[in-house]
Design a protein around this motif. Sequence first.
Motif, mmCIF file in Angstrom:
data_model
loop_
_atom_site.group_PDB
_atom_site.id
_atom_site.type_symbol
_atom_site.label_atom_id
_atom_site.label_comp_id
_atom_site.label_asym_id
_atom_site.label_seq_id
_atom_site.Cartn_x
_atom_site.Cartn_y
_atom_site.Cartn_z
ATOM 1 N N UNK A 1 4.419 16.992 2.867
ATOM 2 C CA UNK A 1 3.720 16.551 1.655
ATOM 3 C C UNK A 1 3.497 15.045 1.647
ATOM 4 N N UNK A 2 4.501 14.278 2.043
ATOM 5 C CA UNK A 2 4.330 12.819 2.083
ATOM 6 C C UNK A 2 3.382 12.404 3.202
ATOM 7 N N UNK A 3 3.395 13.127 4.300
ATOM 8 C CA UNK A 3 2.457 12.820 5.376
ATOM 9 C C UNK A 3 1.022 13.051 4.919
ATOM 10 N N UNK A 4 0.813 14.109 4.146
ATOM 11 C CA UNK A 4 -0.541 14.349 3.646
ATOM 12 C C UNK A 4 -0.937 13.295 2.616
ATOM 13 N N UNK A 5 0.015 12.780 1.851
ATOM 14 C CA UNK A 5 -0.306 11.698 0.926
ATOM 15 C C UNK A 5 -0.803 10.465 1.683
ATOM 16 N N UNK A 6 -0.218 10.213 2.848
ATOM 17 C CA UNK A 6 -0.683 9.086 3.663
ATOM 18 C C UNK A 6 -2.113 9.340 4.152
ATOM 19 N N UNK A 7 -2.374 10.543 4.612
ATOM 20 C CA UNK A 7 -3.720 10.901 5.068
ATOM 21 C C UNK A 7 -4.694 10.949 3.893
ATOM 22 N N UNK A 8 -4.224 11.487 2.782
ATOM 23 C CA UNK A 8 -5.084 11.599 1.610
ATOM 24 C C UNK A 8 -5.533 10.247 1.084
ATOM 25 N N UNK B 1 -3.791 1.174 3.576
ATOM 26 C CA UNK B 1 -3.483 2.039 2.444
ATOM 27 C C UNK B 1 -2.548 3.173 2.868
ATOM 28 N N UNK B 2 -2.858 3.807 3.986
ATOM 29 C CA UNK B 2 -2.008 4.890 4.479
ATOM 30 C C UNK B 2 -0.629 4.374 4.872
ATOM 31 N N UNK B 3 -0.595 3.184 5.483
ATOM 32 C CA UNK B 3 0.685 2.643 5.943
ATOM 33 C C UNK B 3 1.617 2.353 4.774
ATOM 34 N N UNK B 4 1.079 1.948 3.635
ATOM 35 C CA UNK B 4 1.940 1.717 2.473
ATOM 36 C C UNK B 4 2.684 2.988 2.081
ATOM 37 N N UNK C 1 0.017 -3.005 -2.933
ATOM 38 C CA UNK C 1 -1.210 -3.612 -3.469
ATOM 39 C C UNK C 1 -2.490 -2.897 -3.058
ATOM 40 N N UNK C 2 -2.542 -2.354 -1.851
ATOM 41 C CA UNK C 2 -3.778 -1.706 -1.402
ATOM 42 C C UNK C 2 -3.961 -0.371 -2.114
ATOM 43 N N UNK D 1 -18.472 -2.327 -0.566
ATOM 44 C CA UNK D 1 -17.770 -3.408 -1.265
ATOM 45 C C UNK D 1 -16.399 -2.971 -1.772
ATOM 46 N N UNK D 2 -16.223 -1.681 -1.997
ATOM 47 C CA UNK D 2 -14.923 -1.197 -2.467
ATOM 48 C C UNK D 2 -13.862 -1.315 -1.374
ATOM 49 N N UNK D 3 -14.243 -1.037 -0.144
ATOM 50 C CA UNK D 3 -13.294 -1.210 0.955
ATOM 51 C C UNK D 3 -13.022 -2.694 1.202
ATOM 52 N N UNK D 4 -14.022 -3.542 0.949
ATOM 53 C CA UNK D 4 -13.805 -4.989 1.018
ATOM 54 C C UNK D 4 -12.775 -5.422 -0.027
ATOM 55 N N UNK D 5 -12.858 -4.830 -1.213
ATOM 56 C CA UNK D 5 -11.891 -5.138 -2.273
ATOM 57 C C UNK D 5 -10.497 -4.725 -1.854
ATOM 58 N N UNK D 6 -10.379 -3.601 -1.155
ATOM 59 C CA UNK D 6 -9.062 -3.166 -0.687
ATOM 60 C C UNK D 6 -8.520 -4.117 0.381
ATOM 61 N N UNK D 7 -9.395 -4.636 1.221
ATOM 62 C CA UNK D 7 -8.947 -5.605 2.229
ATOM 63 C C UNK D 7 -8.421 -6.878 1.582
ATOM 64 N N UNK D 8 -8.980 -7.250 0.444
ATOM 65 C CA UNK D 8 -8.585 -8.467 -0.244
ATOM 66 C C UNK D 8 -7.303 -8.300 -1.071
ATOM 67 N N UNK D 9 -6.847 -7.072 -1.226
ATOM 68 C CA UNK D 9 -5.692 -6.803 -2.103
ATOM 69 C C UNK D 9 -4.413 -7.456 -1.549
#
Length: 333
Positions: free
Chosen positions: A182-189, A218-221, A303-304, A325-333
């Motif tokens: 379940x946690x692995x799928x949360x990372x993929x999700x 995001x997945x790594x977090x 943060x991501x 631009x949304x993925x750019x916003x995630x990079x800036x997080x």
Amino acid sequence: MKESIVVVGGGAIGGTVAAYLHRTEVPVCIVDTNAAHVAAIHDRGLYIRAYDEEFSVPVRADTPETFDGSLKKVFLATKALHTVAAMEWIRPRLDDDGWVVSLQNGLNESVIAEHIGTHRTIGCFVNFSSDVMEAGAIDYGGPGTFAIGELDGSVTPRVAEVAEHIRCFLEPIVTPNIWGYLWSKLAYGALLFATATTDETMADCVDHPRYREALIRCSREVVDLAAIQHIDLWPFDGWDSRVLNDRRDTDAMLDRLSGVMRKNLKVRSGVWRDLAVHHRKTEIDAQYGPVLDVAQQYHYPMPVLEALVSIIHGIERQEQARGWHNLEQMLDA
């Protein structure tokens, strides 16, 4: 209905499972709040357009208001955000020795157990692709990992029973580590949610020379938070959360996954369909709200993921457009 399997939520996942169960003469009933879907199943049967065949089955279907009887074996397949409402309907009808297995995304087993106890809750991980195309009709994309396990890791006859039923259309895994799945799928999700903030295909997002990094972060977090809790993450269907801290292995895995994604009929996620087609709330809060709660308990910053949740909220409210631009916003997080 005493010994029937009652599938609460007869949409993409629940409807597919119910159809195959019915074909193998397992007593099954669908309960769904969508009256039009229920009516279509009554009138024409439940139609499945699978990757390798097409068929229709006259499975029983009811709305919660028309269902009459108690519950013993329940497959819960609603969207995660409807889990509490579904459990409030299930709880007074569930036999003392009955059980509920969650065919959902997220950590809904904890929510289910709060209503009926861990002793009546079975963990489940589902990773096959299905979509409701219209009332009474579902596209089934093909087999994926299906794992079942008790929350405490024990192996019980009821888990073996569920596995035997599911074997009618794919080979399930009985696991002592359902939380690892379940946690692995949360990372993929998290990666899939991020792709849904654009109008690009999943593969194009994964392969983008700049924005792959946002998906990985995001997945790594999620992976690092699982490690803090000493949860052993298990791989599935080409995804292995354990490699995310090695960039070379991560790139190799994502290259393979994008190749598979490009061959699929379904090139965008169900989350994207929620946002772009149905204009409805996604499962972002139901899936990742509990994750952020755990992070707060461990004083672990995410943060991501927090940026992703905020972006999804903005798109849901139609205050934020989909795009790179949304993925750019995630990079800036």
